[in-house]
Design a protein around this motif. Sequence first.
Motif, mmCIF file in Angstrom:
data_model
loop_
_atom_site.group_PDB
_atom_site.id
_atom_site.type_symbol
_atom_site.label_atom_id
_atom_site.label_comp_id
_atom_site.label_asym_id
_atom_site.label_seq_id
_atom_site.Cartn_x
_atom_site.Cartn_y
_atom_site.Cartn_z
ATOM 1 N N UNK A 185 -50.702 -30.918 31.896
ATOM 2 C CA UNK A 185 -51.827 -31.862 31.870
ATOM 3 C C UNK A 185 -51.684 -32.827 30.689
ATOM 4 N N UNK A 186 -51.192 -32.324 29.538
ATOM 5 C CA UNK A 186 -50.974 -33.199 28.374
ATOM 6 C C UNK A 186 -49.962 -34.286 28.692
ATOM 7 N N UNK A 187 -48.894 -33.903 29.400
ATOM 8 C CA UNK A 187 -47.864 -34.882 29.749
ATOM 9 C C UNK A 187 -48.414 -35.911 30.728
ATOM 10 N N UNK A 188 -49.207 -35.439 31.690
ATOM 11 C CA UNK A 188 -49.815 -36.370 32.643
ATOM 12 C C UNK A 188 -50.783 -37.313 31.921
ATOM 13 N N UNK A 189 -51.553 -36.760 30.984
ATOM 14 C CA UNK A 189 -52.488 -37.592 30.208
ATOM 15 C C UNK A 189 -51.726 -38.653 29.414
ATOM 16 N N UNK A 190 -50.626 -38.233 28.786
ATOM 17 C CA UNK A 190 -49.809 -39.200 28.022
ATOM 18 C C UNK A 190 -49.351 -40.320 28.949
ATOM 19 N N UNK A 191 -48.878 -39.904 30.136
ATOM 20 C CA UNK A 191 -48.345 -40.885 31.080
ATOM 21 C C UNK A 191 -49.418 -41.891 31.480
ATOM 22 N N UNK A 192 -50.578 -41.360 31.837
ATOM 23 C CA UNK A 192 -51.643 -42.239 32.327
ATOM 24 C C UNK A 192 -52.189 -43.131 31.215
ATOM 25 N N UNK A 193 -52.042 -42.689 29.953
ATOM 26 C CA UNK A 193 -52.474 -43.529 28.837
ATOM 27 C C UNK A 193 -51.488 -44.669 28.576
ATOM 28 N N UNK A 194 -50.242 -44.489 29.003
ATOM 29 C CA UNK A 194 -49.220 -45.503 28.727
ATOM 30 C C UNK A 194 -48.920 -46.413 29.905
ATOM 31 N N UNK A 195 -49.118 -45.936 31.126
ATOM 32 C CA UNK A 195 -48.782 -46.724 32.309
ATOM 33 C C UNK A 195 -49.911 -46.638 33.337
ATOM 34 N N UNK A 196 -50.279 -47.779 33.947
ATOM 35 C CA UNK A 196 -51.221 -47.688 35.071
ATOM 36 C C UNK A 196 -50.540 -47.042 36.277
ATOM 37 N N UNK A 197 -51.330 -46.608 37.260
ATOM 38 C CA UNK A 197 -50.762 -45.998 38.475
ATOM 39 C C UNK A 197 -49.681 -46.915 39.032
ATOM 40 N N UNK A 198 -48.533 -46.337 39.381
ATOM 41 C CA UNK A 198 -47.410 -47.174 39.832
ATOM 42 C C UNK A 198 -46.812 -46.659 41.130
ATOM 43 N N UNK A 199 -47.692 -46.226 42.027
ATOM 44 C CA UNK A 199 -47.212 -45.791 43.342
ATOM 45 C C UNK A 199 -47.457 -46.879 44.364
ATOM 46 N N UNK A 200 -46.399 -47.233 45.115
ATOM 47 C CA UNK A 200 -46.560 -48.201 46.200
ATOM 48 C C UNK A 200 -47.294 -47.522 47.347
ATOM 49 N N UNK A 201 -48.084 -48.299 48.085
ATOM 50 C CA UNK A 201 -48.823 -47.768 49.234
ATOM 51 C C UNK A 201 -47.855 -47.307 50.327
ATOM 52 N N UNK A 202 -48.303 -46.346 51.134
ATOM 53 C CA UNK A 202 -47.493 -45.867 52.261
ATOM 54 C C UNK A 202 -47.229 -47.010 53.235
ATOM 55 N N UNK A 203 -46.009 -46.995 53.790
ATOM 56 C CA UNK A 203 -45.563 -48.045 54.702
ATOM 57 C C UNK A 203 -45.397 -47.482 56.115
ATOM 58 N N UNK A 204 -45.508 -48.335 57.149
ATOM 59 C CA UNK A 204 -45.379 -47.811 58.513
ATOM 60 C C UNK A 204 -43.971 -47.293 58.808
ATOM 61 N N UNK A 205 -43.899 -46.198 59.564
ATOM 62 C CA UNK A 205 -42.604 -45.624 59.943
ATOM 63 C C UNK A 205 -41.883 -46.531 60.930
ATOM 64 N N UNK A 206 -42.630 -47.184 61.809
ATOM 65 C CA UNK A 206 -42.063 -48.005 62.891
ATOM 66 C C UNK A 206 -41.118 -47.163 63.748
ATOM 67 N N UNK A 207 -39.943 -47.698 64.092
ATOM 68 C CA UNK A 207 -39.086 -46.977 65.045
ATOM 69 C C UNK A 207 -38.097 -46.039 64.359
ATOM 70 N N UNK A 208 -38.296 -45.751 63.095
ATOM 71 C CA UNK A 208 -37.280 -44.992 62.371
ATOM 72 C C UNK A 208 -37.265 -43.510 62.737
ATOM 73 N N UNK A 209 -36.088 -42.936 62.557
ATOM 74 C CA UNK A 209 -35.909 -41.498 62.759
ATOM 75 C C UNK A 209 -35.894 -40.830 61.388
ATOM 76 N N UNK A 210 -36.652 -39.762 61.269
ATOM 77 C CA UNK A 210 -36.639 -38.962 60.038
ATOM 78 C C UNK A 210 -35.962 -37.641 60.362
ATOM 79 N N UNK A 211 -35.001 -37.260 59.551
ATOM 80 C CA UNK A 211 -34.323 -35.975 59.742
ATOM 81 C C UNK A 211 -34.860 -34.960 58.752
ATOM 82 N N UNK A 212 -34.999 -33.723 59.221
ATOM 83 C CA UNK A 212 -35.441 -32.630 58.351
ATOM 84 C C UNK A 212 -34.284 -31.682 58.118
ATOM 85 N N UNK A 213 -34.216 -31.161 56.915
ATOM 86 C CA UNK A 213 -33.194 -30.166 56.589
ATOM 87 C C UNK A 213 -33.883 -28.974 55.936
#
Length: 216
Positions: A185-213
């Motif tokens: 939690x301390x590391x997460x707090x440090x991170x959030x104090x130094x950088x704003x949220x930096x996750x891109x929004x989810x994108x549509x899969x469209x016609x792509x194939x996803x493989x599972x292993x």
Amino acid sequence: MGVSLMLNYREQASWPNAFGQQQSPIRLSSTLGANEGPSLPIMVKRSPLLTTVTNDQTTIKVIGNGTTQFFNRPSAFQQVHFHVPAEHVVDGHQAAMEIHLVHETGIGQKTVVALFAELGANNQPLQRLIDAFDAAAAVPVNLPLTDWLPQTPRGFHYLGSLTTPPLSEGVEWFVITNVAVTLSQDQLDWWQAHFPANNRALQPLNERIVERYGVK
Ligand SMILES: [Zn+2]
């Protein structure tokens, strides 16, 4: 020193995007696609060695070297960086952090290995990077990344894009889901104090194939 333009994640819908059909990140699920084998075809030949901690404005980016084979094709480790919170969502779960290990072949084919970190114990390699971080300068480090990659990586493989501009497609993704990486939690707090949220929004899969292993 150049003027860097900080990415604004709150206005990511306006990021220039000349592509559009095969974007990342995506929503992954253990019922998506076909199971192709027991483990992802990733073989670390020379573990990533981190050498330089840099400030990428929206994240810590750490440059290094190493070699990994993907489907028996060797690719050079270039850098690792971090997204808080995670970008890919797996079975409806968004991890606290997503770690991107970026690789590139001699002809410019990019492969990104994504690992998730959940809240838990203090992450010592991450702490060394936090301790070394200087917002104003690149800092040398000597940090082998041996304990973040599992012996038998399981997860997803698909074709997507960079998740920051220029959002180029043709990026091969290996999203590992059986990692026991944590951050405190301390590391997460440090991170959030130094950088704003930096996750891109989810994108549509469209016609792509996803493989599972090895994902049941
Ligand atoms: Zn990334």
